[in-house]
Design a protein around this motif. Structure first.
Motif, PDB file in Angstrom:
ATOM      1  N   ARG A 183       0.835  -1.202   0.000  1.00 43.87           N
ATOM      2  CA  ARG A 183       0.000   0.000   0.000  1.00 43.87           C
ATOM      3  C   ARG A 183       0.867   1.249   0.000  1.00 43.87           C
ATOM      4  O   ARG A 183       0.592   2.224  -0.723  1.00 43.87           O
ATOM      5  N   ALA A 184       1.925   1.227   0.821  1.00 46.50           N
ATOM      6  CA  ALA A 184       2.811   2.389   0.883  1.00 46.50           C
ATOM      7  C   ALA A 184       3.534   2.604  -0.440  1.00 46.50           C
ATOM      8  O   ALA A 184       3.678   3.741  -0.908  1.00 46.50           O
ATOM      9  N   MET A 185       3.977   1.534  -1.074  1.00 44.50           N
ATOM     10  CA  MET A 185       4.692   1.654  -2.338  1.00 44.50           C
ATOM     11  C   MET A 185       3.781   2.158  -3.455  1.00 44.50           C
ATOM     12  O   MET A 185       4.212   2.904  -4.337  1.00 44.50           O
ATOM     13  N   ARG A 186       2.519   1.763  -3.426  1.00 45.22           N
ATOM     14  CA  ARG A 186       1.591   2.239  -4.448  1.00 45.22           C
ATOM     15  C   ARG A 186       1.292   3.730  -4.304  1.00 45.22           C
ATOM     16  O   ARG A 186       0.854   4.360  -5.261  1.00 45.22           O
ATOM     17  N   GLY A 187       1.557   4.275  -3.128  1.00 45.17           N
ATOM     18  CA  GLY A 187       1.394   5.714  -2.930  1.00 45.17           C
ATOM     19  C   GLY A 187       2.696   6.479  -3.040  1.00 45.17           C
ATOM     20  O   GLY A 187       2.743   7.666  -2.743  1.00 45.17           O
ATOM     21  N   SER A 188       3.762   5.792  -3.470  1.00 46.71           N
ATOM     22  CA  SER A 188       5.076   6.423  -3.563  1.00 46.71           C
ATOM     23  C   SER A 188       5.111   7.454  -4.693  1.00 46.71           C
ATOM     24  O   SER A 188       4.481   7.276  -5.742  1.00 46.71           O
ATOM     25  N   PRO A 189       5.892   8.524  -4.510  1.00 48.76           N
ATOM     26  CA  PRO A 189       6.039   9.508  -5.596  1.00 48.76           C
ATOM     27  C   PRO A 189       6.973   9.022  -6.707  1.00 48.76           C
ATOM     28  O   PRO A 189       7.021   9.641  -7.774  1.00 48.76           O
ATOM     29  N   ALA A 190       7.699   7.927  -6.481  1.00 48.77           N
ATOM     30  CA  ALA A 190       8.644   7.414  -7.478  1.00 48.77           C
ATOM     31  C   ALA A 190       7.903   6.591  -8.521  1.00 48.77           C
ATOM     32  O   ALA A 190       7.269   5.582  -8.185  1.00 48.77           O
ATOM     33  N   PRO A 191       7.981   6.967  -9.803  1.00 49.23           N
ATOM     34  CA  PRO A 191       7.267   6.218 -10.851  1.00 49.23           C
ATOM     35  C   PRO A 191       7.692   4.759 -10.950  1.00 49.23           C
ATOM     36  O   PRO A 191       6.858   3.893 -11.205  1.00 49.23           O
ATOM     37  N   VAL A 192       8.994   4.477 -10.748  1.00 46.95           N
ATOM     38  CA  VAL A 192       9.477   3.102 -10.856  1.00 46.95           C
ATOM     39  C   VAL A 192       8.840   2.222  -9.785  1.00 46.95           C
ATOM     40  O   VAL A 192       8.426   1.084 -10.053  1.00 46.95           O
ATOM     41  N   VAL A 193       8.745   2.747  -8.586  1.00 47.29           N
ATOM     42  CA  VAL A 193       8.148   1.982  -7.484  1.00 47.29           C
ATOM     43  C   VAL A 193       6.676   1.722  -7.781  1.00 47.29           C
ATOM     44  O   VAL A 193       6.174   0.607  -7.575  1.00 47.29           O
ATOM     45  N   ARG A 194       5.974   2.729  -8.271  1.00 43.40           N
ATOM     46  CA  ARG A 194       4.553   2.552  -8.592  1.00 43.40           C
ATOM     47  C   ARG A 194       4.376   1.571  -9.744  1.00 43.40           C
ATOM     48  O   ARG A 194       3.394   0.823  -9.783  1.00 43.40           O
ATOM     49  N   TRP A 195       5.333   1.538 -10.682  1.00 44.96           N
ATOM     50  CA  TRP A 195       5.231   0.583 -11.788  1.00 44.96           C
ATOM     51  C   TRP A 195       5.423  -0.841 -11.292  1.00 44.96           C
ATOM     52  O   TRP A 195       4.726  -1.752 -11.731  1.00 44.96           O
ATOM     53  N   VAL A 196       6.365  -1.029 -10.365  1.00 43.52           N
ATOM     54  CA  VAL A 196       6.626  -2.373  -9.829  1.00 43.52           C
ATOM     55  C   VAL A 196       5.391  -2.916  -9.121  1.00 43.52           C
ATOM     56  O   VAL A 196       5.018  -4.078  -9.305  1.00 43.52           O
TER      57      VAL A 196
END
Length: 217
Positions: A183-196
């Motif tokens: 959940r935290a990673m899906r709210g990350s400002p980093a596009p790569v993290v959100r893509w993963v």
């Protein structure tokens, strides 16, 4: 080991040598490359879970990690038991189809069977219907290790059991923290993290209340 286990090993390796050439070559290929099938299934499960809930994504992400933990447990148990490979220890047995591992690369339990058992169970936890695919693949992997002559039957049975138990425990213990992390990673400002992690399951729009005009009196 028991006499019956050694006799079963001899029966299976004798059967392997009497099998058609294409069966022998297929077993030699599957016993190593078959693990790549599980890698492909892990990747497919992760990709599908990117558009699912954070809980489902957490289990898909934990599946390969649980399998890796099972492998480490298998290696630790090998070093404690230190059982010699049957292709070196069983006198009069047919020559192994695969090269006999060197002394010190112990036999019990089978790493391949442990990985296959853990992967089969972990993937089934991602999606229950996958068990119809992963269970036969794991059993085939386990049997192939005896068929090519590098493991006793009890090695692969223990490996399947160890992989199953470790995968169940690891996924159960890790799902809660992994879900919160997803959940935290899906709210990350980093596009790569959100893509993963993927966008997740789209939320349904809130229902718009309807209002009726009061009737004229």
């Amino acid at each position: 080991m028991t006499f019956e286990d050694t006799a079963l090993y001899r029966d299976i390796t004798d059967f392997a040598h009497d099998s058609p050439m294409w069966v022998r070559h297929g077993a030699e290929l599957w016993t190593e490359a078959g693990l790549l099938v599980f890698v492909g299934l892990f990747a497919a499960a992760w990709w599908r879970a990117r558009r699912d809930s954070a809980h489902a994504f957490a289990i898909a992400a934990l599946a390969p990690l649980a399998t890796a933990v099972a492998y480490v447990c298998s290696e630790l148990l090998k070093s404690v038991v230190a059982e010699e490979r049957p292709c070196r220890a069983v006198a009069g047995a047919a020559a192994s189809l695969s090269a006999c591992p060197p002394h010190g690369d112990w036999s019990f339990p089978s790493n391949h069977a442990t990985i296959a058992g853990a992967a089969a169970v972990a993937l089934a936890l991602v999606r229950r219907a996958l068990l119809w695919l992963t269970a036969p693949l794991a059993l085939l992997m386990a049997f192939s290790r005896v068929f090519v002559g590098v493991h006793y039957p009890h090695d692969v049975v223990a490996g399947l059991a160890l992989g199953t138990v470790v995968a169940l425990v690891a996924v159960r213990l890790g799902t809660g923290p992994a879900t919160r992390l997803a959940r935290a990673m899906r709210g990350s400002p980093a596009p790569v993290v959100r893509w993963v992690t993927g966008p997740g399951r789209p939320s349904r729009p809130a229902a718009i209340p309807s209002y009726e005009m009061p009737a004229d009196r």
